[in-house]
Design an enzyme around this catalytic site. Structure first.
Site, PDB file in Angstrom:
ATOM      1  N   LYS A 186      54.272  25.871   9.743  1.00  8.39           N
ATOM      2  CA  LYS A 186      53.962  24.673  10.526  1.00  8.39           C
ATOM      3  C   LYS A 186      52.795  23.959   9.832  1.00  8.39           C
ATOM      4  O   LYS A 186      51.637  24.336   9.963  1.00  8.39           O
ATOM      5  CB  LYS A 186      53.569  25.064  11.957  1.00  8.39           C
ATOM      6  N   GLY A 239      42.034  26.569   9.714  1.00  5.78           N
ATOM      7  CA  GLY A 239      41.741  25.393  10.521  1.00  5.78           C
ATOM      8  C   GLY A 239      40.412  25.538  11.218  1.00  5.78           C
ATOM      9  O   GLY A 239      39.526  26.273  10.773  1.00  5.78           O
ATOM     10  N   SER A 240      40.281  24.857  12.329  1.00  8.56           N
ATOM     11  CA  SER A 240      38.999  24.790  13.017  1.00  8.56           C
ATOM     12  C   SER A 240      38.694  26.080  13.762  1.00  8.56           C
ATOM     13  O   SER A 240      39.592  26.852  14.128  1.00  8.56           O
ATOM     14  CB  SER A 240      38.986  23.624  14.005  1.00  8.56           C
ATOM     15  N   GLY A 244      41.228  28.384  16.061  1.00  6.66           N
ATOM     16  CA  GLY A 244      41.360  29.778  15.655  1.00  6.66           C
ATOM     17  C   GLY A 244      41.128  30.737  16.807  1.00  6.66           C
ATOM     18  O   GLY A 244      41.849  31.736  16.966  1.00  6.66           O
ATOM     19  N   GLU A 261      41.159  31.817   8.715  1.00  8.53           N
ATOM     20  CA  GLU A 261      40.116  31.250   7.861  1.00  8.53           C
ATOM     21  C   GLU A 261      39.661  29.969   8.538  1.00  8.53           C
ATOM     22  O   GLU A 261      40.387  28.977   8.577  1.00  8.53           O
ATOM     23  CB  GLU A 261      40.667  30.992   6.456  1.00  8.53           C
ATOM     24  N   CYS A 295      36.484  23.273   3.819  1.00 12.18           N
ATOM     25  CA  CYS A 295      35.879  24.296   4.669  1.00 12.18           C
ATOM     26  C   CYS A 295      34.615  24.875   4.055  1.00 12.18           C
ATOM     27  O   CYS A 295      33.706  25.282   4.780  1.00 12.18           O
ATOM     28  CB  CYS A 295      36.890  25.403   4.963  1.00 12.18           C
ATOM     29  N   GLU A 395      30.099  21.959  12.349  1.00 11.53           N
ATOM     30  CA  GLU A 395      30.902  21.490  11.225  1.00 11.53           C
ATOM     31  C   GLU A 395      31.348  20.053  11.454  1.00 11.53           C
ATOM     32  O   GLU A 395      32.046  19.744  12.418  1.00 11.53           O
ATOM     33  CB  GLU A 395      32.122  22.382  11.023  1.00 11.53           C
TER      34      GLU A 395
END
Length: 505
Positions: A186, A239-240, A244, A261, A295, A395
């Site tokens: 996806k 992703g964020s 996550g 990650e 990231c 972030e």
């Protein structure tokens, strides 16, 4: 724009979803537009997959794993197909680069390297490891001999972000395939085009039907369906941090394996004894590569006080001389942000920094390249600030850096470790003892010394703390995509065993 968009973008998207080795439309033939962030124009319509489409893809992957040839092939056979895929990616590298540049806005100079060099290198590296899925043997234990096998996990749900579309998919697909798994991918809804192209290339390379399935779609529903599906054995997510955490919670009901990650707020430390010109180069590239949508972006620059003003002034001059531009221009270093929501997020954090009392050195506003009045461009932004500010703790995922002074080694380490994140870090110094001691003290998955953001397929990558767990790249990731099976073999015992059985009268 200086050049046309990828000629095959529309044709690729019109193929639809890739499920069970075939192209198909989404449920109810729904589509959505993928937009070029450089000018706001629609590139093409993409199939808008639903939970029902995810279910079809998982079932196809399940059949391919339970009944198909891929998990039963030798590692050498799988390697042959992965090597063929690498060759095809190189063949179509320019098209793949243009797809990602059009879809997410990263300058073509960078997507050419990511998609034309790094991606094939990863497939070749894991082709080399495909035949090395070996277990161990053990001395006899009592009346038995024991050994272990490494076996593929099963169906992998790969969920990838918008910022490095093809490359971050590759870091999941290549090792998962090398280990013998099947996959439902996806991709990010805002950058789906290269994922569809890769599905076509892997099929051309000889990947059996159902081994790779790609479902594009909008909103959270497809991802939630993939995480919750009982036919999926592992989720691999980049992703964020917040998403996550939701994935980890949602995976508990089916006890899936999960590797995540997540985000970072990486500290880049410059000591007064550093080679300053090189350190500033690394600081600039560490935050403004990909418009800061990376990231590992070095979004906190910690500078020892004797050279603090010099570093800030030099970095600011370079930022002011490097304005965002057309990503299809080979000379562009900074392109637009990937989409409107990201632009709005960056803008809001700049306002937060000002409200917190941070000193804006340069940037802090949108920018439109000459001759353009559209696109999600934002100037490289530099703040002087403190480590306790939100712009230094949260972030931003944009071209915004906070420069923080420090005095001692101990203070630098305390500042560097003083966030919830632990993805990457760096230290610049000529003192080799200091370099290694600081690197050892960093609570981060990676530490670069006198450089930034270097990598190799053979070196693992991943985070600590809120930056996630599990690793990508390197040989270690093969354990993330395989299971250990222990096998016990009963052995005959006693003085007559060597003669083949019981000889008593």
């Amino acid at each position: 724009m200086t050049d046309v968009l990828p000629l095959r973008a529309t044709a690729i998207a019109q193929d639809g979803l890739f499920i069970g080795g075939r192209w198909t439309g989404a449920t109810h033939d729904r589509v959505y537009a993928t937009v070029n962030p450089a000018d706001g124009t629609v590139i093409t319509d993409v199939a808008d997959g639903s939970a029902a489409d995810i279910d079809a893809a998982v079932r196809a992957a399940r059949r391919a794993f339970d009944e198909g040839p891929w998990p039963r092939m030798s590692g050498h056979e799988r390697a042959r197909i992965l090597l063929a895929a690498a060759d095809l990616i190189e063949r179509d590298a320019e098209e793949l680069a243009r797809l990602d540049t059009a879809d997410m806005g990263k300058p073509l100079a960078f997507t050419r390297i990511e998609n034309g060099f790094f991606a094939p290198a990863i497939y070749r590296y894991y082709a080399g490891l495909a035949s090395q899925m070996s277990g161990t043997t053990h001395d006899s234990v009592g009346s038995a001999f024991a050994y272990t096998l490494r076996e593929p996990i099963g169906v992998i749900g790969a969920i990838t972000p918008f910022n490095v579309p093809l490359l971050l998919a590759t870091t999941k697909l290549a090792p998962a395939l090398a280990a013998g798994n099947t996959i439902v991918h996806k991709p990010s809804e805002t950058t789906p085009l290269s994922a569809l192209k890769i599905a076509r290339l892997l099929a051309e390379a000889g990947l059996p039907e159902g081994v790779l399935n790609v479902v594009t779609g909008t909103g959270a529903a497809p991802g939630i369906a993939l995480v919750a599906h009982p036919g999926v054995d592992k989720i691999a997510f980049t992703g964020s941090n917040l998403v996550g955490q939701e994935i980890i919670r949602a995976s508990a009901d089916t006890l899936k394996k999960v590797s995540v990650e997540l985000g970072g707020k990486s500290a880049n430390i410059i000591f007064a004894d550093a080679y300053l010109d090189e350190a500033i180069d690394h600081a600039f590239n560490g935050i403004f590569y990909g418009s800061g949508q990376v990231c590992v972006a070095g979004s906190r620059l910690l500078v020892q006080r004797p050279v603090y003003d010099q570093v800030v002034e030099t970095l600011a001059r370079r930022a002011e001389a490097t304005l965002p531009g057309d990503p299809l221009d080979p000379g562009t270093v900074i392109g637009p942000l990937a989409h409107q929501l990201q632009f709005e997020k960056v803008s809001s954090y700049v306002r937060i920094g000002l409200d917190e009392g941070a000193e804006l050195v340069t940037g802090g506003q949108p920018h439109h390249p000459q001759g353009s009045d559209s696109g999600w461009y934002y100037r490289p932004t530099i703040f002087k600030g403190r480590n306790d500010m939100r712009i230094a703790q949260e972030e931003i995922f944009g071209p915004v850096i906070t420069v923080i002074p420090f005095d001692t080694d101990e203070e630098a380490v305390a500042l560097a470790n003083g966030t919830k994140f632990g993805l990457a870090s760096a230290v610049h110094t000529r003192d080799i003892k200091r370099a290694h001691s600081i690197a050892a003290a960093m609570r981060a998955g990676t530490c670069w010394i006198n450089t930034y953001a270097q990598w190799d397929p053979g070196i693992s990558f991943g985070g600590r703390k809120a930056s996630g767990y599990g690793r990508e790249l390197g040989p270690e990731v093969m354990h993330s995509y395989s299971e250990t099976k222990s096998v016990w073999v009963d052995l005959p015992v006693g003085p007559d065993a060597a003669l083949g059985g019981d000889l008593s009268l």
